[in-house]
Design an enzyme around this catalytic site. Sequence first.
Site, PDB file in Angstrom:
ATOM      1  N   LEU A  14       0.844  -1.200   0.000  1.00 21.40           N
ATOM      2  CA  LEU A  14       0.000   0.000   0.000  1.00 21.40           C
ATOM      3  C   LEU A  14       0.875   1.244   0.000  1.00 21.40           C
ATOM      4  O   LEU A  14       0.974   1.977   0.984  1.00 21.40           O
ATOM      5  CB  LEU A  14      -0.926  -0.001   1.218  1.00 21.40           C
ATOM      6  CG  LEU A  14      -2.213  -0.775   1.058  1.00 21.40           C
ATOM      7  CD1 LEU A  14      -2.971  -0.862   2.370  1.00 21.40           C
ATOM      8  CD2 LEU A  14      -3.093  -0.152  -0.011  1.00 21.40           C
ATOM      9  N   HIS A  15       1.538   1.473  -1.114  1.00 24.76           N
ATOM     10  CA  HIS A  15       2.424   2.617  -1.270  1.00 24.76           C
ATOM     11  C   HIS A  15       2.022   3.384  -2.512  1.00 24.76           C
ATOM     12  O   HIS A  15       1.598   2.792  -3.497  1.00 24.76           O
ATOM     13  CB  HIS A  15       3.880   2.166  -1.374  1.00 24.76           C
ATOM     14  CG  HIS A  15       4.316   1.415  -0.157  1.00 24.76           C
ATOM     15  ND1 HIS A  15       4.585   2.042   1.037  1.00 24.76           N
ATOM     16  CD2 HIS A  15       4.495   0.097   0.065  1.00 24.76           C
ATOM     17  CE1 HIS A  15       4.920   1.134   1.929  1.00 24.76           C
ATOM     18  NE2 HIS A  15       4.869  -0.057   1.380  1.00 24.76           N
ATOM     19  N   ALA A  16       2.151   4.681  -2.468  1.00 22.00           N
ATOM     20  CA  ALA A  16       1.927   5.596  -3.581  1.00 22.00           C
ATOM     21  C   ALA A  16       0.643   5.292  -4.355  1.00 22.00           C
ATOM     22  O   ALA A  16      -0.444   5.535  -3.860  1.00 22.00           O
ATOM     23  CB  ALA A  16       3.145   5.647  -4.485  1.00 22.00           C
TER      24      ALA A  16
END
Length: 93
Positions: A14-16
């Site tokens: 769950l990044h960028a």
Amino acid sequence: MAERRVNVGWAEGLHARPASFFVRAATAAGVPVTIAKADGTPVNAASMLAVLGLGAQGGEEIVLASDADGADAALDRLAKLVAEGLEELPETV
């Protein structure tokens, strides 16, 4: 309280970009939702900074929860989005 445990389907976690899909979907769900790592403190799922702050990795288990009316349907949709690494909120579950 309704709860869904799901493994993050995006390889990068769950990044960028995946986090932005998730936050938009959580905001559109129409009910307050929290997200947490399996053993962590819940944070507001509609907050980009809070979601990024989790540092959830691909394959890691997260917990989605809400105590609002209609939470089950919203959590089902968000869980599907996260588990399958989709780029938009599924219309039906």
